[in-house]
Design a protein around this motif. Structure first.
Motif, PDB file in Angstrom:
ATOM      1  N   TRP A 189       0.851  -1.200  -0.219  1.00 36.75           N
ATOM      2  CA  TRP A 189      -0.055  -0.140  -0.002  1.00 36.75           C
ATOM      3  C   TRP A 189       0.974   1.313  -0.004  1.00 36.75           C
ATOM      4  O   TRP A 189       0.325   2.295  -0.178  1.00 36.75           O
ATOM      5  CB  TRP A 189      -0.970   0.065   1.280  1.00 36.75           C
ATOM      6  CG  TRP A 189      -2.049  -0.956   0.985  1.00 36.75           C
ATOM      7  CD1 TRP A 189      -2.367  -2.048   1.472  1.00 36.75           C
ATOM      8  CD2 TRP A 189      -3.316  -0.773   0.022  1.00 36.75           C
ATOM      9  NE1 TRP A 189      -3.270  -2.964   0.953  1.00 36.75           N
ATOM     10  CE2 TRP A 189      -4.150  -1.938   0.176  1.00 36.75           C
ATOM     11  CE3 TRP A 189      -3.590   0.238  -0.786  1.00 36.75           C
ATOM     12  CZ2 TRP A 189      -5.127  -1.995  -0.559  1.00 36.75           C
ATOM     13  CZ3 TRP A 189      -4.918   0.076  -1.319  1.00 36.75           C
ATOM     14  CH2 TRP A 189      -5.680  -1.042  -1.326  1.00 36.75           C
ATOM     15  N   ASN A 190       2.316   1.258   0.062  1.00 39.08           N
ATOM     16  CA  ASN A 190       2.990   2.309  -0.192  1.00 39.08           C
ATOM     17  C   ASN A 190       2.994   2.839  -1.570  1.00 39.08           C
ATOM     18  O   ASN A 190       3.382   4.140  -1.783  1.00 39.08           O
ATOM     19  CB  ASN A 190       4.571   1.908   0.351  1.00 39.08           C
ATOM     20  CG  ASN A 190       4.894   2.194   1.715  1.00 39.08           C
ATOM     21  OD1 ASN A 190       4.685   3.128   2.267  1.00 39.08           O
ATOM     22  ND2 ASN A 190       5.461   1.280   2.328  1.00 39.08           N
ATOM     23  N   GLU A 191       2.400   2.026  -2.304  1.00 38.43           N
ATOM     24  CA  GLU A 191       2.442   2.355  -3.836  1.00 38.43           C
ATOM     25  C   GLU A 191       1.260   3.267  -4.065  1.00 38.43           C
ATOM     26  O   GLU A 191       1.098   3.752  -5.332  1.00 38.43           O
ATOM     27  CB  GLU A 191       2.506   1.228  -4.641  1.00 38.43           C
ATOM     28  CG  GLU A 191       3.930   0.215  -4.453  1.00 38.43           C
ATOM     29  CD  GLU A 191       3.976  -0.842  -5.621  1.00 38.43           C
ATOM     30  OE1 GLU A 191       3.329  -0.682  -6.621  1.00 38.43           O
ATOM     31  OE2 GLU A 191       4.710  -1.871  -5.229  1.00 38.43           O
ATOM     32  N   CYS A 246       0.865   6.555   5.481  1.00 37.95           N
ATOM     33  CA  CYS A 246       1.297   5.350   6.293  1.00 37.95           C
ATOM     34  C   CYS A 246       0.367   4.505   6.815  1.00 37.95           C
ATOM     35  O   CYS A 246       0.536   3.645   7.824  1.00 37.95           O
ATOM     36  CB  CYS A 246       2.253   5.759   7.404  1.00 37.95           C
ATOM     37  SG  CYS A 246       3.696   6.995   6.935  1.00 37.95           S
ATOM     38  N   SER A 247      -0.819   4.428   6.020  1.00 40.57           N
ATOM     39  CA  SER A 247      -2.028   3.495   6.615  1.00 40.57           C
ATOM     40  C   SER A 247      -2.297   2.611   5.579  1.00 40.57           C
ATOM     41  O   SER A 247      -1.736   2.468   4.295  1.00 40.57           O
ATOM     42  CB  SER A 247      -3.077   4.403   6.978  1.00 40.57           C
ATOM     43  OG  SER A 247      -2.930   5.260   7.864  1.00 40.57           O
ATOM     44  N   ASN A 279       0.714   6.220   1.203  1.00 36.90           N
ATOM     45  CA  ASN A 279       2.260   5.919   1.258  1.00 36.90           C
ATOM     46  C   ASN A 279       2.700   6.876   2.201  1.00 36.90           C
ATOM     47  O   ASN A 279       2.149   8.150   2.567  1.00 36.90           O
ATOM     48  CB  ASN A 279       3.163   6.216  -0.093  1.00 36.90           C
ATOM     49  CG  ASN A 279       3.069   7.271  -0.724  1.00 36.90           C
ATOM     50  OD1 ASN A 279       2.709   8.462  -0.053  1.00 36.90           O
ATOM     51  ND2 ASN A 279       2.922   7.405  -2.075  1.00 36.90           N
ATOM     52  N   CYS A 280       4.039   6.898   2.746  1.00 40.65           N
ATOM     53  CA  CYS A 280       4.527   7.724   3.845  1.00 40.65           C
ATOM     54  C   CYS A 280       5.044   8.933   3.261  1.00 40.65           C
ATOM     55  O   CYS A 280       5.624   9.665   3.991  1.00 40.65           O
ATOM     56  CB  CYS A 280       5.501   6.974   4.706  1.00 40.65           C
ATOM     57  SG  CYS A 280       4.600   5.694   5.569  1.00 40.65           S
ATOM     58  N   THR A 281       5.295   9.044   1.839  1.00 39.82           N
ATOM     59  CA  THR A 281       6.288  10.137   1.438  1.00 39.82           C
ATOM     60  C   THR A 281       5.372  11.104   0.566  1.00 39.82           C
ATOM     61  O   THR A 281       5.952  12.348   0.132  1.00 39.82           O
ATOM     62  CB  THR A 281       7.296   9.366   0.458  1.00 39.82           C
ATOM     63  OG1 THR A 281       6.643   8.778  -0.696  1.00 39.82           O
ATOM     64  CG2 THR A 281       8.175   8.747   1.299  1.00 39.82           C
ATOM     65  N   ASN A 333     -13.702  -1.295  12.939  1.00 41.55           N
ATOM     66  CA  ASN A 333     -12.833   0.051  13.493  1.00 41.55           C
ATOM     67  C   ASN A 333     -12.136   0.717  12.098  1.00 41.55           C
ATOM     68  O   ASN A 333     -11.128   0.036  11.845  1.00 41.55           O
ATOM     69  CB  ASN A 333     -11.857  -0.642  14.520  1.00 41.55           C
ATOM     70  CG  ASN A 333     -11.025   0.763  14.935  1.00 41.55           C
ATOM     71  OD1 ASN A 333     -11.031   1.885  14.250  1.00 41.55           O
ATOM     72  ND2 ASN A 333      -9.825   0.279  15.609  1.00 41.55           N
ATOM     73  N   TYR A 334     -12.706   1.716  11.503  1.00 40.47           N
ATOM     74  CA  TYR A 334     -12.094   1.982  10.279  1.00 40.47           C
ATOM     75  C   TYR A 334     -10.987   2.784  10.454  1.00 40.47           C
ATOM     76  O   TYR A 334     -10.366   3.142   9.472  1.00 40.47           O
ATOM     77  CB  TYR A 334     -13.268   3.048   9.707  1.00 40.47           C
ATOM     78  CG  TYR A 334     -14.479   2.449   9.326  1.00 40.47           C
ATOM     79  CD1 TYR A 334     -14.668   2.020   7.969  1.00 40.47           C
ATOM     80  CD2 TYR A 334     -15.660   2.340   9.881  1.00 40.47           C
ATOM     81  CE1 TYR A 334     -15.669   1.319   7.427  1.00 40.47           C
ATOM     82  CE2 TYR A 334     -16.895   1.708   9.396  1.00 40.47           C
ATOM     83  CZ  TYR A 334     -16.687   1.014   8.298  1.00 40.47           C
ATOM     84  OH  TYR A 334     -17.868   0.534   7.682  1.00 40.47           O
ATOM     85  N   GLN A 335     -10.337   2.937  11.794  1.00 39.83           N
ATOM     86  CA  GLN A 335      -8.961   3.554  11.861  1.00 39.83           C
ATOM     87  C   GLN A 335      -7.798   2.563  12.213  1.00 39.83           C
ATOM     88  O   GLN A 335      -6.862   3.042  12.619  1.00 39.83           O
ATOM     89  CB  GLN A 335      -9.247   4.566  12.736  1.00 39.83           C
ATOM     90  CG  GLN A 335     -10.315   5.746  12.315  1.00 39.83           C
ATOM     91  CD  GLN A 335     -10.062   7.244  13.241  1.00 39.83           C
ATOM     92  OE1 GLN A 335      -9.986   6.847  14.490  1.00 39.83           O
ATOM     93  NE2 GLN A 335     -10.868   7.877  12.881  1.00 39.83           N
ATOM     94  N   CYS A 336      -8.263   1.428  12.223  1.00 38.25           N
ATOM     95  CA  CYS A 336      -7.094   0.302  12.789  1.00 38.25           C
ATOM     96  C   CYS A 336      -6.032   0.261  11.983  1.00 38.25           C
ATOM     97  O   CYS A 336      -4.959  -0.235  12.454  1.00 38.25           O
ATOM     98  CB  CYS A 336      -7.805  -0.984  13.042  1.00 38.25           C
ATOM     99  SG  CYS A 336      -8.531  -1.784  11.509  1.00 38.25           S
ATOM    100  N   GLY A 337      -6.277   0.635  10.661  1.00 36.37           N
ATOM    101  CA  GLY A 337      -4.822   0.563   9.937  1.00 36.37           C
ATOM    102  C   GLY A 337      -4.252   1.737   9.738  1.00 36.37           C
ATOM    103  O   GLY A 337      -3.028   1.803   8.909  1.00 36.37           O
ATOM    104  N   TYR A 338      -4.290   2.730  10.341  1.00 42.34           N
ATOM    105  CA  TYR A 338      -3.584   4.065  10.478  1.00 42.34           C
ATOM    106  C   TYR A 338      -2.133   3.802  11.041  1.00 42.34           C
ATOM    107  O   TYR A 338      -1.994   3.080  12.164  1.00 42.34           O
ATOM    108  CB  TYR A 338      -4.305   5.193  11.519  1.00 42.34           C
ATOM    109  CG  TYR A 338      -5.565   5.723  10.622  1.00 42.34           C
ATOM    110  CD1 TYR A 338      -6.096   5.162   9.430  1.00 42.34           C
ATOM    111  CD2 TYR A 338      -5.886   7.022  11.096  1.00 42.34           C
ATOM    112  CE1 TYR A 338      -6.932   5.800   8.758  1.00 42.34           C
ATOM    113  CE2 TYR A 338      -7.033   7.790  10.153  1.00 42.34           C
ATOM    114  CZ  TYR A 338      -7.636   7.049   9.297  1.00 42.34           C
ATOM    115  OH  TYR A 338      -8.682   7.674   8.448  1.00 42.34           O
ATOM    116  N   ASN A 339      -1.350   4.401  10.524  1.00 37.30           N
ATOM    117  CA  ASN A 339       0.108   4.356  11.004  1.00 37.30           C
ATOM    118  C   ASN A 339       0.512   3.056  11.109  1.00 37.30           C
ATOM    119  O   ASN A 339       1.292   2.689  12.009  1.00 37.30           O
ATOM    120  CB  ASN A 339       0.436   5.060  12.187  1.00 37.30           C
ATOM    121  CG  ASN A 339       0.059   6.565  12.093  1.00 37.30           C
ATOM    122  OD1 ASN A 339       0.405   7.256  11.175  1.00 37.30           O
ATOM    123  ND2 ASN A 339      -0.748   7.070  13.155  1.00 37.30           N
ATOM    124  N   THR A 340       0.558   2.108  10.052  1.00 40.40           N
ATOM    125  CA  THR A 340       0.825   0.654  10.062  1.00 40.40           C
ATOM    126  C   THR A 340       2.003   0.562   9.195  1.00 40.40           C
ATOM    127  O   THR A 340       2.806  -0.418   9.219  1.00 40.40           O
ATOM    128  CB  THR A 340      -0.433  -0.313   9.945  1.00 40.40           C
ATOM    129  OG1 THR A 340      -1.050   0.229   8.689  1.00 40.40           O
ATOM    130  CG2 THR A 340      -1.166  -0.259  10.996  1.00 40.40           C
TER     131      THR A 340
END
Length: 291
Positions: free
Chosen positions: A185-187, A204-205, A192-194, A220-227
């Motif tokens: 998912w960085n793509e 970053c989620s 992505n984080c950049t 929980n729609y926010q459980c994937g944040y900052n992973t």
């Protein structure tokens, strides 16, 4: 007084009836009508699939510009499958009912090509999952196609729904054939984080469909944040980390006999129809040679 020719006429009719039966003795009614009725059912099913798929496409007013959009759009796939089914079933119906050699020839060649295509896909899937060295030499990388779906995740509603359903059903995240597929998912520029900061804070989620489902609890729609920038060990019980191709490999390995039975159950009827169509074609040809 005119002679009574009724017995002669009755005898002539009987002789013509016997000759007609003898003339058609080479064509098996079993092959003819089994092919006709089964293909008639498939014809109705194909028409229904095509109509429903077309209606959904018109209703959405969607324009397909990329192959990946076509591949991950259920309505497009429904139209394609319905159209192929209608074509094959129409040829089978017409060829069997009218004993049309051209229709029968096209029918069994079309089914043969479809059967061969399915076998090739099965072989490629086996090579990709269980012969990695051979897959690399043959440049078999299906994740390249799936990565395009990740890139267009936010732009296409149908593609987004397809990916979410796949990730939830397989308990996976991303597309890679490894245990850290979630980093795919960085793509996506929104995750992505950049990239430029997203106003809804998705950097970053990963999508919520990657989250580990808890029985009896709300999503929980926010459980994937900052992973995406977290270590693998920190994500246990929070999100699914393995890629979907890796999850499919595990499903195949764990259910190899069931999947093998399903594959055989799909391929064998097609092979039977091919043999029946070819047999009926040969019978019609043999019958015509008598005329």
């Amino acid at each position: 007084m005119a002679p009574n020719n009724a017995p002669y006429r009755r005898e002539s009719r009987a002789r013509r009836f016997v000759n007609r039966l003898r003339d058609r003795s080479e064509i098996s009614p079993f092959y003819k009508y089994v092919l006709f009725f089964t293909n008639f059912i498939f014809l109705l099913a194909g028409i229904a699939m095509t109509v429903v798929g077309t209606y959904v496409l018109v209703l959405k007013e969607k324009t397909v510009t990329y192959f990946v959009e076509f591949l991950f759009d259920p309505s497009c796939l429904m139209c394609l499958a319905g159209s192929v089914t209608v074509l094959a079933a129409f040829l089978g119906c017409g060829g069997a009912l009218r004993e049309n050699m051209t229709f029968l020839r096209i029918y069994y060649w079309l089914l043969s090509i479809l059967l061969l295509f399915q076998i090739i896909i099965i072989i490629f899937a086996f090579i990709f999952y269980f012969m990695e060295d051979v897959a690399q030499k043959l440049n078999i990388y299906p994740e390249k196609l799936l990565r395009d779906a990740i890139i267009k995740y936010r732009e296409d509603v149908d593609m987004r729904n397809f990916i979410d359903d796949m990730q939830e059903f397989l308990d996976c995240c991303g597309v890679s054939n490894d245990e850290e597929g979630f980093r795919d998912w960085n793509e996506n520029k929104y995750f992505n984080c950049t990239g430029i900061k997203n106003p809804i804070g998705e950097q970053c989620s990963v999508p919520y469909s990657c989250c580990v489902k808890q029985a009896g609890s709300n999503i929980n729609y926010q459980c994937g944040y900052n992973t995406l920038n977290a270590e693998l060990t920190q994500l246990a019980g929070r999100i699914n980390t393995m890629g979907c191709l890796y999850a499919i490999k595990l499903q195949i390995t764990d259910n190899v006999w069931i999947i093998g039975g399903i594959v055989i159950g799909i391929l064998i009827p097609q092979a039977v129809f091919i043999c029946m169509a070819k047999t009926l074609y040969d019978q019609v040809e043999m019958q015509k040679s008598k005329w």
